[in-house]
Each structure stands twice: as C-alpha cells, then as structure tokens.
Scaffold this active site. Structure first.
Site, mmCIF file in Angstrom:
data_model
loop_
_atom_site.group_PDB
_atom_site.id
_atom_site.type_symbol
_atom_site.label_atom_id
_atom_site.label_comp_id
_atom_site.label_asym_id
_atom_site.label_seq_id
_atom_site.Cartn_x
_atom_site.Cartn_y
_atom_site.Cartn_z
ATOM 1 N N ASP A 156 -1.608 4.661 -6.224
ATOM 2 C CA ASP A 156 -0.174 4.430 -6.015
ATOM 3 C C ASP A 156 0.666 5.596 -6.502
ATOM 4 O O ASP A 156 1.724 5.896 -5.938
ATOM 5 C CB ASP A 156 0.271 3.145 -6.709
ATOM 6 C CG ASP A 156 0.002 1.982 -5.771
ATOM 7 O OD1 ASP A 156 -1.136 1.505 -5.747
ATOM 8 O OD2 ASP A 156 0.928 1.609 -5.021
ATOM 9 N N ASN A 190 -3.205 2.711 -10.046
ATOM 10 C CA ASN A 190 -3.624 1.960 -8.853
ATOM 11 C C ASN A 190 -3.668 0.480 -9.229
ATOM 12 O O ASN A 190 -3.426 0.106 -10.382
ATOM 13 C CB ASN A 190 -4.993 2.464 -8.363
ATOM 14 C CG ASN A 190 -5.338 1.917 -6.989
ATOM 15 O OD1 ASN A 190 -4.532 1.991 -6.064
ATOM 16 N ND2 ASN A 190 -6.511 1.335 -6.841
ATOM 17 N N LYS A 191 -3.966 -0.345 -8.265
ATOM 18 C CA LYS A 191 -3.949 -1.800 -8.448
ATOM 19 C C LYS A 191 -4.639 -2.220 -9.737
ATOM 20 O O LYS A 191 -5.695 -1.687 -10.081
ATOM 21 C CB LYS A 191 -4.624 -2.448 -7.234
ATOM 22 C CG LYS A 191 -4.748 -3.946 -7.251
ATOM 23 C CD LYS A 191 -3.460 -4.683 -7.485
ATOM 24 C CE LYS A 191 -2.411 -4.396 -6.449
ATOM 25 N NZ LYS A 191 -1.074 -4.921 -6.844
ATOM 26 N N ARG A 202 10.143 -1.722 -5.246
ATOM 27 C CA ARG A 202 8.884 -1.679 -6.022
ATOM 28 C C ARG A 202 8.837 -0.312 -6.713
ATOM 29 O O ARG A 202 9.035 0.711 -6.066
ATOM 30 C CB ARG A 202 7.660 -1.867 -5.102
ATOM 31 C CG ARG A 202 7.595 -3.241 -4.452
ATOM 32 C CD ARG A 202 6.238 -3.477 -3.809
ATOM 33 N NE ARG A 202 5.208 -3.772 -4.783
ATOM 34 C CZ ARG A 202 3.899 -3.786 -4.495
ATOM 35 N NH1 ARG A 202 3.486 -3.514 -3.266
ATOM 36 N NH2 ARG A 202 3.014 -4.073 -5.427
ATOM 37 N N GLN A 208 -5.844 -8.809 -2.365
ATOM 38 C CA GLN A 208 -5.803 -7.819 -1.276
ATOM 39 C C GLN A 208 -7.211 -7.381 -0.862
ATOM 40 O O GLN A 208 -7.449 -7.051 0.294
ATOM 41 C CB GLN A 208 -4.996 -6.579 -1.704
ATOM 42 C CG GLN A 208 -3.497 -6.787 -1.813
ATOM 43 C CD GLN A 208 -3.074 -7.179 -3.214
ATOM 44 O OE1 GLN A 208 -3.832 -7.812 -3.942
ATOM 45 N NE2 GLN A 208 -1.865 -6.820 -3.603
ATOM 46 N N GLY A 222 0.853 -1.180 0.000
ATOM 47 C CA GLY A 222 0.000 0.000 0.000
ATOM 48 C C GLY A 222 0.889 1.229 0.000
ATOM 49 O O GLY A 222 1.856 1.295 0.780
ATOM 50 N N ALA A 223 0.571 2.198 -0.865
ATOM 51 C CA ALA A 223 1.517 3.290 -1.122
ATOM 52 C C ALA A 223 1.986 4.043 0.137
ATOM 53 O O ALA A 223 3.202 4.138 0.377
ATOM 54 C CB ALA A 223 0.921 4.243 -2.158
#
Ligand code: MRU
Length: 344
Positions: free
Chosen positions: A237, A247-248, A89, A196, A47-48
C-alpha cells in the site's frame, strides 16, 4: 486479462462492487465524487493502484459540473475536492499520488479555459489507468523471472486484477509465470477481517485456472513448517524510502514467519506506491477501521457485547525481512535506501 474492475463508460465510472464478490458479480455506476468517496471507504473498490485510479475519477466527477470561468474559483473547488478525497483512506500511497498528478496537470494548464482543463483532467485519469496496465504487465514479467517451474507461492489479501486496472501486482507475477508455462501452486491466506484473500484472490486465481488452496491466516506458519511454501509474494500500500512496506494486516506476521523458515519474501508494487516523503515505516499513516469488522463474521455478531476491539487495516514489514521489491523498472534489492533512491 483477469478482470476489468474500473471503467469510464457513458460519463460514469463503472466498477465491480468488490464487497459483494464472489457471491455476486455486480457492477455499479458512479456519477458523483460523493459516490466515489463512499465506494472507496466501503471497499467497493480497493487495492492501492485501483484506489489511485478511483480517486482520479472521483476528482474529475467532483469538478466536471462546477460552473466558473475564473481559474481562482476553479482552483479553490479543485483543492476542496482533493482534500475531501484525501480523507477517504489514508494508507495507500497511490490514491495521493494520483491526486497530486492531477493537481500538477492543472498547474501546468492555468492559462487555458476551464473547460479544456476539465477535459485534460479526464484525459490524464484515463492515462493513469492505461499506464497502470502496462506497469502491471512489466511487474509480472520482472517478477516471473524469480519463479521456478513447480514453485508453491503464498500470497495475502488481494493484489490481483481487482486491486489495479486489471492485471495485478503480486498476482501479475503469478499470471505471467503461468503464461510462461511454469506449473505453480498458490496458497492464499483468507485475510481477516474482510477476507480479501478468500473472496477476491481465490476468485481471480480460479478464473485463471491456477491451482489455489485457501488457508486461514493462522495456518501460514504450519504450511511453511511442512515445507509447502517456496516463496511469499504480496502487494504493497505504501513503501518508505528505506524499503519498509505497509500492506494488509497480517503481512508482517507472514514476513517474520518466512524469515524464520528461510523462505524468500517478495513485495510486488509499482513505483507510484513509493512515497518520496516518507523515510521509514513508522511514519506511514495506518488506517484504523471500524470495530464491527472484527465483532462480526459474515454478517453475524460473533464477539460478546462490550469487548474492546483494535482494528488496524495495515501493518509494516521492516526492510530487513524483504528479499526484494519487484517494480516495473527493476527488481530492487537491499540496500534499499540506496537502491530505491536510484529507481525513483
Ligand atoms: O484494504 P484493502 O483491501 O484496500 O488492502 C489492499 C492491500 O493491502 C493490497 O495488498 C495492496 O493494496 C496492494 S494491491 C496491488
């Protein structure tokens, strides 16, 4: 507070191992930069905003025992550790933001003894963590004004307490709306490949006694067509200067579906997720992850041997599909380029 995913305790970083949730609530203690690198890479912490805090602790762990009185040698080591952590990452802006913040701190303290610089780095890290909590509360407050009593909200991945210092971004909006006495229901997409949404978001929402329904990612269109969803809220993110949001993976599909069904699509994120150097979404680096995450399901191989796999961890939602970005400072509406510039 829903959870404390990361803490500084007895000279170690204590984290919840998120890769084991919800079946096991296991804490691990991280003592070296290498262990932090591994924890980030393997999504034990994720998670960012949480990655920003984790990277900052990782940097402190990487330099705290380095013995020197020379600033030059200390700076060289610091840069090596920053470079190393920058490779774990690539997408979450907060990770780089936190490392840059610590680097700036060191630049300000050049003239001081190395030990006091080290101490200042730990202090700054703890400050980043504390401020994240305030930021999340503010995001929750600002965002909750958009939520009506009786709303049903769809979210994706985990933008909850676990993904931050403890209160979340997208989920902060939901937590605050509930604190305000609004009755809300939440649908959560399971978020393949690593689930998640199913594992972490449902776990957090159940703990907070929020009415939550789990769906497969591929059911989002159907629940929207059935008019079950009033709003979509997700985290981010990295956000480009034109308001494009990474984002995801799966977030883009939700945004397209929401637009087709005339459902507002909100992104909740701190200012530290905006990247002042990235002008548009295409420039955001997208993490590619291992094929095994898709070839297997719950630890068992499901794909035939030899199949090709494509596994980008994130996608980019174009600004035109985003109703508003909820930040700690204000709700940012289009036109994004102009309004993001103002808020930064
Ligand atoms: O791969 P992950 O689990 O780190 O991805 C996390 C997300 O995509 C979150 O939605 C995002 O970081 C926002 S967290 C407040």
């Amino acid at each position: 507070m829903p959870s404390t995913p990361i803490e500084w305790k007895n000279n170690k970083v204590k984290i919840i191992d998120q890769s084991l949730l919800p079946n096991k609530l296991n804490y691990i203690y991280i003592e070296t930069c290498e262990e932090m690198f591994d924890a980030i890479k393997n999504l034990k912490i994720r998670g960012a905003p949480a990655l920003g805090i984790a990277a900052a602790f990782g940097l402190y762990l990487g330099i705290k025992d380095f013995k020197t009185t020379s600033f030059k040698r200390f700076e060289k080591k610091l840069n090596e550790v920053i470079k190393h952590l920058s490779n774990c990452r690539p997408t979450a802006r907060n990770l780089f933001w936190a490392l840059e913040k610590l680097k700036d701190k060191v630049d300000q303290l050049k003239k001081y003894p190395i030990n006091s610089i080290k101490g200042a780095l730990l202090e700054e890290t703890l400050k980043i963590q504390m401020e994240d909590n305030k930021t999340c509360q503010l995001i929750g407050e600002k965002g909750a004004n958009l939520i009506k009593d009786g709303d049903t909200i769809l979210t994706h991945c985990n933008a909850g307490g676990l993904a931050t210092s403890g209160y979340g971004t997208a989920l902060a909006v939901i937590f605050k709306a509930k604190e305000q006495g609004k009755k809300i229901k939440v649908y959560v997409g399971e978020t393949r490949p690593l689930l998640q949404g199913a594992r972490l978001t449902c776990w957090e929402l159940l703990q907070e006694k929020i009415d939550v329904t789990l769906i497969c990612d591929s059911m989002a269109g159907e629940v929207m067509k059935e008019e079950k969803i009033k709003k979509v809220i997700v985290g981010a993110d990295r956000i480009a200067l034109n308001g494009d949001v990474a984002n995801k993976i799966g977030t883009y599909s939700l945004a397209v579906l929401a637009s087709f069904h005339n459902i507002p699509f909100y992104v909740a994120a701190p200012i530290s997720t905006f990247d002042p150097k990235i002008r548009k979404g295409e420039d955001i680096p997208i993490e590619q992850r291992e094929a095994g995450e898709i070839e297997n399901f719950a630890g068992k191989r499901t794909a035939p041997e030899g199949v090709k796999v494509y596994n980008p961890a994130f996608d980019v939602v174009p600004n035109s599909l985003i109703t508003c970005i909820i930040t700690e400072k204000k709700l940012v509406y289009p036109s994004y380029r102009k309004n993001i510039k103002k808020v930064l």
